[in-house]
Design an enzyme around this catalytic site. Structure first.
Site, mmCIF file in Angstrom:
data_model
loop_
_atom_site.group_PDB
_atom_site.id
_atom_site.type_symbol
_atom_site.label_atom_id
_atom_site.label_comp_id
_atom_site.label_asym_id
_atom_site.label_seq_id
_atom_site.Cartn_x
_atom_site.Cartn_y
_atom_site.Cartn_z
ATOM 1 N N GLU A 35 10.951 7.781 2.527
ATOM 2 C CA GLU A 35 9.944 8.191 3.500
ATOM 3 C C GLU A 35 10.359 7.779 4.921
ATOM 4 O OE1 GLU A 35 7.402 10.100 2.579
ATOM 5 O OE2 GLU A 35 6.158 10.023 4.369
ATOM 6 N N HIS A 64 10.409 8.321 -7.292
ATOM 7 C CA HIS A 64 10.663 8.155 -8.725
ATOM 8 C C HIS A 64 9.338 7.987 -9.451
ATOM 9 C CE1 HIS A 64 11.236 4.399 -6.507
ATOM 10 N NE2 HIS A 64 10.601 3.818 -7.501
ATOM 11 N N GLN A 77 0.926 -1.140 0.000
ATOM 12 C CA GLN A 77 0.000 0.000 0.000
ATOM 13 C C GLN A 77 0.962 1.185 0.000
ATOM 14 O OE1 GLN A 77 -1.540 2.945 -0.005
ATOM 15 N NE2 GLN A 77 -1.386 3.068 2.226
ATOM 16 N N TYR A 112 2.724 4.793 6.818
ATOM 17 C CA TYR A 112 3.452 4.159 5.712
ATOM 18 C C TYR A 112 4.950 4.133 6.015
ATOM 19 C CZ TYR A 112 5.798 3.851 1.163
ATOM 20 O OH TYR A 112 6.651 3.498 0.137
ATOM 21 N N SER A 163 12.210 2.876 1.417
ATOM 22 C CA SER A 163 11.796 4.200 0.954
ATOM 23 C C SER A 163 12.473 5.340 1.705
ATOM 24 C CB SER A 163 10.278 4.306 1.145
ATOM 25 O OG SER A 163 9.863 5.639 1.037
HETATM 26 P P1 NAP Z 1 2.594 1.142 -6.954
HETATM 27 O O1 NAP Z 1 2.541 1.630 -8.359
HETATM 28 O O2 NAP Z 1 1.595 1.665 -5.971
HETATM 29 O O3 NAP Z 1 2.490 -0.454 -6.995
HETATM 30 C C1 NAP Z 1 2.215 -1.203 -5.846
HETATM 31 C C2 NAP Z 1 2.009 -2.647 -6.252
HETATM 32 O O4 NAP Z 1 1.728 -3.417 -5.071
HETATM 33 C C3 NAP Z 1 0.814 -2.875 -7.196
HETATM 34 O O5 NAP Z 1 1.157 -3.851 -8.137
HETATM 35 C C4 NAP Z 1 -0.257 -3.407 -6.255
HETATM 36 O O6 NAP Z 1 -1.202 -4.234 -6.897
HETATM 37 C C5 NAP Z 1 0.612 -4.247 -5.333
HETATM 38 N N1 NAP Z 1 -0.076 -4.575 -4.081
HETATM 39 C C6 NAP Z 1 -0.760 -3.731 -3.267
HETATM 40 N N2 NAP Z 1 -1.257 -4.416 -2.216
HETATM 41 C C7 NAP Z 1 -0.892 -5.707 -2.365
HETATM 42 C C8 NAP Z 1 -1.122 -6.886 -1.630
HETATM 43 N N3 NAP Z 1 -1.850 -6.875 -0.506
HETATM 44 N N4 NAP Z 1 -0.579 -8.054 -2.076
HETATM 45 C C9 NAP Z 1 0.144 -8.078 -3.218
HETATM 46 N N5 NAP Z 1 0.393 -6.994 -3.984
HETATM 47 C C10 NAP Z 1 -0.124 -5.825 -3.551
HETATM 48 O O7 NAP Z 1 4.045 1.408 -6.308
HETATM 49 P P2 NAP Z 1 5.443 1.718 -7.040
HETATM 50 O O8 NAP Z 1 5.573 3.194 -7.187
HETATM 51 O O9 NAP Z 1 5.595 0.838 -8.206
HETATM 52 O O10 NAP Z 1 6.459 1.310 -5.885
HETATM 53 C C11 NAP Z 1 6.938 -0.032 -5.770
HETATM 54 C C12 NAP Z 1 7.432 -0.258 -4.364
HETATM 55 O O11 NAP Z 1 8.468 0.664 -4.065
HETATM 56 C C13 NAP Z 1 6.396 -0.062 -3.264
HETATM 57 O O12 NAP Z 1 6.688 -0.972 -2.234
HETATM 58 C C14 NAP Z 1 6.619 1.352 -2.785
HETATM 59 O O13 NAP Z 1 6.163 1.507 -1.459
HETATM 60 C C15 NAP Z 1 8.131 1.425 -2.906
HETATM 61 N N6 NAP Z 1 8.703 2.746 -3.139
HETATM 62 C C16 NAP Z 1 8.236 3.522 -4.157
HETATM 63 C C17 NAP Z 1 8.840 4.744 -4.430
HETATM 64 C C18 NAP Z 1 8.359 5.618 -5.548
HETATM 65 O O14 NAP Z 1 8.704 6.813 -5.534
HETATM 66 N N7 NAP Z 1 7.657 5.091 -6.523
HETATM 67 C C19 NAP Z 1 9.920 5.160 -3.634
HETATM 68 C C20 NAP Z 1 10.375 4.339 -2.612
HETATM 69 C C21 NAP Z 1 9.778 3.121 -2.391
HETATM 70 P P3 NAP Z 1 -2.571 -3.621 -7.516
HETATM 71 O O15 NAP Z 1 -2.214 -3.186 -8.910
HETATM 72 O O16 NAP Z 1 -3.496 -4.772 -7.465
HETATM 73 O O17 NAP Z 1 -2.985 -2.464 -6.652
HETATM 74 N N1 GDD Z 2 -0.275 13.167 -3.503
HETATM 75 C C1 GDD Z 2 -0.308 14.502 -3.334
HETATM 76 N N2 GDD Z 2 -1.421 15.185 -3.752
HETATM 77 N N3 GDD Z 2 0.752 15.121 -2.788
HETATM 78 C C2 GDD Z 2 0.698 16.468 -2.662
HETATM 79 C C3 GDD Z 2 -0.402 17.220 -3.068
HETATM 80 C C4 GDD Z 2 -1.518 16.549 -3.631
HETATM 81 O O1 GDD Z 2 -2.532 17.132 -4.007
HETATM 82 N N4 GDD Z 2 -0.143 18.523 -2.822
HETATM 83 C C5 GDD Z 2 1.077 18.587 -2.285
HETATM 84 N N5 GDD Z 2 1.588 17.343 -2.170
HETATM 85 C C6 GDD Z 2 2.883 16.994 -1.564
HETATM 86 C C7 GDD Z 2 2.782 15.959 -0.446
HETATM 87 O O2 GDD Z 2 2.320 16.560 0.762
HETATM 88 C C8 GDD Z 2 4.227 15.494 -0.389
HETATM 89 O O3 GDD Z 2 4.992 16.367 0.401
HETATM 90 C C9 GDD Z 2 4.708 15.601 -1.851
HETATM 91 O O4 GDD Z 2 3.731 16.392 -2.530
HETATM 92 C C10 GDD Z 2 4.849 14.258 -2.565
HETATM 93 O O5 GDD Z 2 3.669 13.517 -2.386
HETATM 94 P P1 GDD Z 2 3.430 12.123 -3.178
HETATM 95 O O6 GDD Z 2 3.621 12.330 -4.635
HETATM 96 O O7 GDD Z 2 2.105 11.605 -2.723
HETATM 97 O O8 GDD Z 2 4.645 11.207 -2.713
HETATM 98 P P2 GDD Z 2 5.267 10.909 -1.281
HETATM 99 O O9 GDD Z 2 6.582 11.639 -1.218
HETATM 100 O O10 GDD Z 2 4.313 11.165 -0.190
HETATM 101 O O11 GDD Z 2 5.508 9.346 -1.348
HETATM 102 C C11 GDD Z 2 6.074 8.735 -2.520
HETATM 103 O O12 GDD Z 2 7.460 8.671 -2.384
HETATM 104 C C12 GDD Z 2 7.937 7.810 -1.328
HETATM 105 C C13 GDD Z 2 9.469 7.898 -1.334
HETATM 106 O O13 GDD Z 2 9.878 9.050 -0.671
HETATM 107 C C14 GDD Z 2 5.428 7.347 -2.666
HETATM 108 O O14 GDD Z 2 5.804 6.803 -3.905
HETATM 109 C C15 GDD Z 2 5.892 6.397 -1.576
HETATM 110 O O15 GDD Z 2 5.399 5.068 -1.849
HETATM 111 C C16 GDD Z 2 7.425 6.404 -1.581
HETATM 112 O O16 GDD Z 2 7.917 5.530 -0.598
#
Ligand code: NAP
Ligand code: GDD
Length: 321
Positions: free
Chosen positions: A125, A177, A81, A147, A123
């Site tokens: 985070e 990313h 999540q 989270y 992350s």
């Molecule tokens: P995402 O697009 O939200 O993808 C999350 C994936 O997890 C989806 O395939 C989702 O499936 C699956 N999933 C959710 N709940 C599950 C469950 N209960 N059992 C099995 N699968 C489940 O996330 P992402 O951006 O690709 O990120 C990949 C990973 O990196 C995540 O763990 C995220 O927290 C971490 N991360 C992301 C970032 C970033 O900036 N993108 C940075 C740091 C870490 P559904 O399609 O069915 O929802």
């Molecule tokens: N989503 C969202 N929507 N964020 C907003 C908004 C809005 O309308 N307005 C401002 N923000 C600000 C959030 O408060 C946060 O500070 C920043 O934009 C980035 O928000 P997100 O894009 O939702 O990403 P995140 O930084 O909270 O989390 C993402 O990055 C993490 C790594 O640092 C997610 O991909 C996490 O899964 C990941 O671990």
């Protein structure tokens, strides 16, 4: 032929990683949770090349079965999540899937195939209310959301299984990313999607929360290469993956609107509904270790990334008109 099991294969990172590993000749298995309607959008172009296994990170028995079926050389635990804002409304679910889910996956590996190499999607985070800047592999964690707390658990249980059972387990501490495959709730995609809709007359305003938050944003296609590189090393370790540059949400908005010839101040409204109970104000990663040991460097700049996403969304809505 190497075999891999990817959780979260339908997500942004899962789709880029699956592409990368298919290109490298891997047999790719993807764990897919049951949904009432199909959700293959990100992987529709490679769907037939992937072997899907039904399972859920909250269900250890399904993960054990998935490891038995796939017999992986490498496991990438990307499922979570992953939306920070929702982790306050669903804290227990987030803990179960994002935190305990990592333990479930590690347990399945330990019980069935202990020599599989394991990647945990940790992350930035976890750094939350940052103790130092830039953040490195040794910066103490101070998570600011349910989270972030769940990810800290996932990180330490990965380290613990490496130290307890000699499992080749890596924790990749990835900074934000993004890509055209980013979920629509995350701020970059919310902005680029809205910019396209506003430009095409489909929407009149964009409501956002905190414009002052700073993030170290990179391109997801670059970041999945770092995941793979971690599992190819002589010993398992943890790495920060980041660009080393930080930008405000305001800068992101400005670049996106300017790219289509609009003034963002005419459309953006700050709305308290999108403010978080506790914010992460500043993230800035130091990717030196990844550069030195993995030979990894980001290729796409922040500006190129945002323009790529706006262009994609313009094309998407343009075609639908
Ligand atoms: P995402 O697009 O939200 O993808 C999350 C994936 O997890 C989806 O395939 C989702 O499936 C699956 N999933 C959710 N709940 C599950 C469950 N209960 N059992 C099995 N699968 C489940 O996330 P992402 O951006 O690709 O990120 C990949 C990973 O990196 C995540 O763990 C995220 O927290 C971490 N991360 C992301 C970032 C970033 O900036 N993108 C940075 C740091 C870490 P559904 O399609 O069915 O929802
Ligand atoms: N989503 C969202 N929507 N964020 C907003 C908004 C809005 O309308 N307005 C401002 N923000 C600000 C959030 O408060 C946060 O500070 C920043 O934009 C980035 O928000 P997100 O894009 O939702 O990403 P995140 O930084 O909270 O989390 C993402 O990055 C993490 C790594 O640092 C997610 O991909 C996490 O899964 C990941 O671990």
């Amino acid at each position: 032929m190497k075999r891999t099991l990817i959780t979260g294969i339908t997500g942004q990172d899962g789709s880029y990683l699956a592409e990368l590993l298919l290109d490298k000749g891997y047999k790719v298995y993807g764990l897919k949770r049951r949904t009432s309607t199909e959700n293959y959008e990100n992987i529709k172009h490679i769907r037939n090349d992937i072997e899907f296994i039904s399972g859920d990170l909250a269900d250890l028995s399904s993960l054990i079965q998935a490891v038995k079926l796939s017999k992986p050389d490498e496991v990438y635990n990307l499922g979570a999540q992953s939306f920070v804002a929702d982790s306050w409304s669903q804290p227990l679910y987030t803990a179960e899937v994002t935190g305990l889910g990592a333990l479930n996956m590690l347990e399945a590996v330990r019980q069935i195939k202990q020599d599989a190499r394991f990647y945990q999607a940790s992350s930035s985070e976890m750094f939350g209310k940052v103790i130092e800047t830039p953040q490195t592999e040794t910066t103490p964690f101070y998570p600011r959301s349910p989270y972030g707390v769940a990810k800290v658990y996932g990180h330490w249980i990965t380290v613990n299984y490496r130290e307890s059972f000699d499992i080749f387990a890596c924790s990749g501490i990835l900074f934000n990313h993004e890509s055209p495959r980013r979920g629509i709730q995350f701020v970059t995609r919310k902005v680029t999607d809205a910019v396209a809709r506003i430009k095409l007359g489909l929407q009149t305003e964009l409501r956002l929360g905190n414009l002052d938050a700073k993030r170290d944003w990179g391109f997801a296609g670059d970041y999945v290469k770092a995941m793979w590189l971690m599992l190819q090393q002589g010993r398992s370790n943890d790495y920060v993956v980041a660009t080393g540059k930080t930008h405000t949400v305001r800068e992101l908005v400005e670049i996106a609107f300017t790219h289509v010839g609009l003034n963002w101040e005419d459309y953006v409204i700050q709305d308290p509904a999108f403010m978080r109970p506790a914010e992460v104000d500043l993230l800035l990663g130091d990717p030196q270790k990844a550069k030195k040991e993995l030979g990894w460097e980001p290729k796409v700049s922040f500006e190129e990334l945002i323009k790529m996403m706006v262009d994609h969304d313009m094309q998407k809505y343009g075609q639908n008109q």
